[in-house]
Design a protein around this motif. Structure first.
Motif, PDB file in Angstrom:
ATOM      1  N   GLN A 176       0.812  -1.207   0.000  1.00  0.00           N
ATOM      2  CA  GLN A 176       0.000   0.000   0.000  1.00  0.00           C
ATOM      3  C   GLN A 176       0.852   1.267   0.000  1.00  0.00           C
ATOM      4  OE1 GLN A 176      -2.588  -0.541   3.388  1.00  0.00           O
ATOM      5  NE2 GLN A 176      -3.915  -1.987   2.308  1.00  0.00           N
ATOM      6  N   ARG A 207      -3.726  -2.817  -4.425  1.00  0.00           N
ATOM      7  CA  ARG A 207      -4.411  -3.813  -5.251  1.00  0.00           C
ATOM      8  C   ARG A 207      -3.437  -4.330  -6.304  1.00  0.00           C
ATOM      9  NH1 ARG A 207      -6.989  -4.407 -10.132  1.00  0.00           N
ATOM     10  NH2 ARG A 207      -8.854  -5.752 -10.153  1.00  0.00           N
ATOM     11  N   ASP A 219      -6.220  -8.071  -3.560  1.00  0.00           N
ATOM     12  CA  ASP A 219      -6.628  -6.735  -3.125  1.00  0.00           C
ATOM     13  C   ASP A 219      -6.471  -6.648  -1.614  1.00  0.00           C
ATOM     14  OD1 ASP A 219      -7.691  -4.259  -2.736  1.00  0.00           O
ATOM     15  OD2 ASP A 219      -9.527  -4.617  -3.872  1.00  0.00           O
ATOM     16  N   THR A 220      -5.433  -5.923  -1.178  1.00  0.00           N
ATOM     17  CA  THR A 220      -5.148  -5.838   0.260  1.00  0.00           C
ATOM     18  C   THR A 220      -5.878  -4.684   0.927  1.00  0.00           C
ATOM     19  OG1 THR A 220      -3.200  -4.393  -0.029  1.00  0.00           O
ATOM     20  CG2 THR A 220      -2.852  -6.773  -0.188  1.00  0.00           C
ATOM     21  N   ARG A 221      -6.709  -3.953   0.188  1.00  0.00           N
ATOM     22  CA  ARG A 221      -7.408  -2.815   0.806  1.00  0.00           C
ATOM     23  C   ARG A 221      -8.486  -3.266   1.772  1.00  0.00           C
ATOM     24  NH1 ARG A 221      -8.495   0.267  -4.793  1.00  0.00           N
ATOM     25  NH2 ARG A 221      -9.145  -1.879  -5.231  1.00  0.00           N
ATOM     26  N   PRO A 222      -9.345  -4.238   1.430  1.00  0.00           N
ATOM     27  CA  PRO A 222     -10.244  -4.784   2.462  1.00  0.00           C
ATOM     28  C   PRO A 222      -9.455  -5.657   3.423  1.00  0.00           C
ATOM     29  CG  PRO A 222     -10.543  -5.965   0.397  1.00  0.00           C
ATOM     30  CD  PRO A 222      -9.608  -4.830   0.100  1.00  0.00           C
ATOM     31  N   ARG A 223     -10.004  -5.855   4.596  1.00  0.00           N
ATOM     32  CA  ARG A 223      -9.331  -6.680   5.616  1.00  0.00           C
ATOM     33  C   ARG A 223     -10.188  -7.867   5.970  1.00  0.00           C
ATOM     34  NH1 ARG A 223      -5.290  -7.339   6.281  1.00  0.00           N
ATOM     35  NH2 ARG A 223      -5.172  -6.982   4.060  1.00  0.00           N
ATOM     36  N   SER A 276      -7.444  -9.577   3.009  1.00  0.00           N
ATOM     37  CA  SER A 276      -7.362  -9.338   1.571  1.00  0.00           C
ATOM     38  C   SER A 276      -8.408 -10.152   0.813  1.00  0.00           C
ATOM     39  CB  SER A 276      -5.971  -9.705   1.062  1.00  0.00           C
ATOM     40  OG  SER A 276      -4.972  -8.945   1.712  1.00  0.00           O
ATOM     41  N   ALA A 277      -8.905  -9.560  -0.264  1.00  0.00           N
ATOM     42  CA  ALA A 277      -9.816 -10.261  -1.167  1.00  0.00           C
ATOM     43  C   ALA A 277      -9.002 -10.781  -2.340  1.00  0.00           C
ATOM     44  CB  ALA A 277     -10.913  -9.317  -1.648  1.00  0.00           C
ATOM     45  N   ARG A 316     -10.809 -15.016   0.992  1.00  0.00           N
ATOM     46  CA  ARG A 316     -10.307 -13.907   1.796  1.00  0.00           C
ATOM     47  C   ARG A 316      -9.160 -14.403   2.656  1.00  0.00           C
ATOM     48  NH1 ARG A 316     -14.161  -9.730   2.188  1.00  0.00           N
ATOM     49  NH2 ARG A 316     -12.505  -8.553   3.258  1.00  0.00           N
TER      50      ARG A 316
END
Length: 699
Positions: free
Chosen positions: A384, A417, A439-443, A445-446, A485
């Protein structure tokens, strides 16, 4: 008349004379005044100018200028003599140290005309215990050495120095954007007759982000430096087990803008090298790289890059932009990628893989015993922190079992991402296309996986595992679509849902292992004794399909239709525990005198699968046969192994479409009753299937 004319003309002829006298007297006055100033300055050494000097220079630079000791400023006799003891020039208020420059003593002779025409020249310089503080502000819009309110900062501009003695000089440099702090010491410089000597050395240490480093440098042509000519620089830095060498020719002692510099780097792990500036890449084995570096403002361009990491060659270019966010833009090409060097892409340490294997490498990441999938965490914070674009092509992969070549990968990392899209490669004359997103923005990662296998010859694909390539015409194609996830490969797959399906169109397979899978034991034994093991098996169509829920893949369905048998499979595997629990059963289409007709089991774990050819059902048949032999006649024992050949051929339409078990049909259009039982937690219509033995303790 003549008298009058004479009186009129006299003033006209006397005017030029008076003007000349005025000009002469004015010039004499100026010369006298200059001489008087010179004489006063020479006699007083200009010490009375100390306060005006501090005030005027301070206003011009918007800094506080202080001379705590002796001060001299005069012509001696024509050159400007300047001496100041305890001289300090303050820093802007935002700087972390109070002074830009401080010196115990500075004594120099300045060429007067050089101050007027801009090319400043010092005939000689004597500097003792000088300290220079060079610093950028946090916004990177101003620096301490630029005396201007305009945005940005000018490069350092050094005057020409003919002779010098410089003792005890130190330089401190700070760049908050790079998180760089350097403390440098300059070796003593003594020059005579505009000749400094062979070298001028510099050494020091510092930190870049959280990494300490040491640096040494030498100016190999210092006499060119004082003449503002070509300056041959050699520098070496040690940081985080890496050694970086820089050589080049500078136009001036501190000007590296738009100057080609030759760089070489070597170390145990390239990830440690880029980790110095906060950039995360997969680990590598020992590496050596060389490139040409050109710095232009915030942009660092590495071109003509060539090197090797482990047993993998690399070539291409890399551009690093040190803006508000670090951005990497790279194009790489590899002739041969060693498969061990690819291990870090899924979290393995390549050195452990090379020395001890994949299981040991997984264990080193914290994975449970006998697990293959690593528990290496994604570098979320670092991902990030910077952005990246990468285009990487690989001609071939050096691997014992996997015939992979022509890899073409496009990587895009933006604010956490990471997308590998597309990632394509050729495998056994087939092609694999994939799109992977982390995608590491949600916790947590998705993560999504979409992997597509184009029709691929099975002979070459599995030749490393014993399948005979010659005579095998069967192909396989498939797709894996999963979404989960987690901040590790293992976690993302352990929570995943989706579908896995591999389809086999009509073709021939030529191997003894396929005969084992069919489990027509009578035919297998007959061929064994007749030495006819390499007769091809004709496959009409086949589907190996799994529905994945919560990280558990259940057969949905496994159905292979051959010329002699219909093979059906039950069970599945778990991404959570990596346990495998599969059973394959072959029903003959024709009468076979010797047919075991009991499942072949595949158990164990991903890392150590176990084939159970002699299953309890087969042993039960052998026991029944032994009982019949004792109670009746020996030929009666054969009846326990008779297959009446009632298997129903599969309709290949649903099979080739990769349909789920509920959509499978016989060639007569009837729903199949040999697939779909116990393979999923619920039937396709939402009704629960009859309760059966649980698979992997879940279904």
């Amino acid at each position: 008349m003549d008298m009058a004319t004479q009186r009129i003309e006299e003033p006209a002829s006397g005017a030029p004379t008076r003007r000349r006298r005025i000009v002469r007297n004015t010039l004499l006055g100026i010369v006298a005044a200059v001489f008087a100033v010179w004489l006063i300055l020479f006699i007083t050494r200009g010490r009375f100018l100390k306060s005006p000097f501090q005030s005027i220079v301070g206003k011009l630079t918007d800094r506080t200028v202080t001379v705590r000791g002796d001060f001299q400023l005069y012509f001696a006799p024509l050159n400007i003599k300047f001496l100041a003891e305890g001289l300090t020039i303050s820093n802007p208020a935002w700087a972390t140290r109070p002074n830009l420059f401080a010196a115990k003593r500075i004594d120099t002779r300045i060429a007067p005309l050089s101050l007027i025409f801009g090319k400043r020249r010092l005939y000689w310089l004597d500097l003792a215990d000088g300290a220079v503080d060079l610093e950028w502000n946090v916004a990177h819009t101003a620096n301490t050495w630029t005396f201007s309110e305009k945005k940005g900062g000018k490069p350092l501009d050094f005057p020409r120095i003919d002779r010098a003695t410089v003792v005890g000089t130190t330089v401190r440099y700070i760049d908050p954007r790079m998180q760089l702090l350097a403390n440098l010491g300059v070796d003593t410089i003594r020059s005579t007759g505009a000749r400094i000597g062979d070298t001028v050395g510099l050494r020091g240490d510092g930190r870049i982000r959280e990494t300490p480093f040491t640096v040494t440098a030498q100016l190999l042509s210092p006499n060119e430096t004082v003449a503002r000519g070509a300056n041959k620089l050699v520098a070496q830095m040690h940081a985080a087990h890496n050694v970086i060498d820089v050589t080049g020719t500078l136009p001036s002692i501190a000007d590296i803008e738009n100057v080609p510099l030759q760089t070489r780097a070597r170390g145990r792990n390239m990830a440690e090298l880029l980790g110095i500036i906060g950039v995360a890449i997969p680990q590598t084995r020992t590496y050596r790289m060389r490139a040409q570096l050109v710095k232009s403002g915030e942009v660092y361009r590495f071109t003509h890059m060539v090197g090797i990491a482990g047993a993998t060659d690399l070539a291409g270019r890399l551009t690093i932009t040190n803006g508000k966010r670090i951005h990497l833009d790279s194009v790489l090409a590899t002739r041969t990628l060693d498969i061990i060097d690819a291990a870090p892409f899924i979290g393995y340490n390549p050195d452990i893989v090379a020395a001890k294997g994949a299981v040991a490498a997984a264990a080193a990441t914290g994975a449970a015993p006998q697990r293959l999938m690593p528990d290496a965490q994604f570098p979320v914070a670092t991902m990030q922190f910077f952005d990246a674009d990468l285009k990487w092509t690989v001609r071939q992969v050096r691997s014992k079992n996997l015939p992979i070549s022509n890899i073409d990968m496009t990587l895009d990392l933006e604010r956490g991402r990471l997308a590998l899209s597309p990632l394509t490669f050729a495998m056994a004359r087939g092609n694999v296309a994939s799109d992977l997103v982390f995608d590491t923005r949600p916790r947590p990662s998705a993560v999504t996986y979409d992997i597509r296998l184009a029709p691929t010859p099975m002979g070459r694909l599995l030749a490393g595992y014993g399948l005979a390539e010659s005579g095998t015409t069967g192909t396989i194609k498939g797709r894996i679509q999963l979404a989960g996830r987690g901040d590790t490969i293992h976690d993302s797959l352990s929570t995943s849902k989706g579908r896995i399906a591999f389809i086999m169109p009509q073709g021939a397979l030529w191997t003894r292992n396929v005969q084992l899978a069919e489990l027509d034991v009578g035919t297998f034994v007959q061929k064994l004794f007749e030495d006819k093991l390499k007769k091809p098996v004709q496959v009409n169509c086949g589907l190996i399909g799994f529905t994945v829920r919560s990280g558990v893949a259940a057969a949905d369905p496994i159905l292979i239709d051959t010329s002699k048998n219909v093979i059906a499979g039950r069970g599945g595997f778990s991404f959570k525990t990596e346990a495998v629990d599969l059973a394959f059963r072959a029903d003959g289409k024709k009468f076979s005198l010797f047919s075991g007709q009991s499942p072949v089991g595949i158990g164990g774990y991903f890392s150590a699968p176990a084939l159970q050819v002699i299953s309890p059902q087969l042993l039960g048949r052998a026991g029944a046969g032994l009982g019949l032999a004792l109670l009746a006649t020996p030929p009666a024992a054969v009846l326990a192994f008779v297959d009446i050949g009632d298997a129903k051929s599969a309709a290949c339409g649903p099979v080739l479409a990769g349909a789920t078990a509920s959509a499978q049909r016989t060639t007569k259009g009837e729903p199949r009753d040999d697939v779909g039982h116990g393979t999923t937690s619920k039937a396709e219509d939402g009704k629960r299937e009859p309760k059966r033995k649980k698979f992997l303790g879940i279904f």
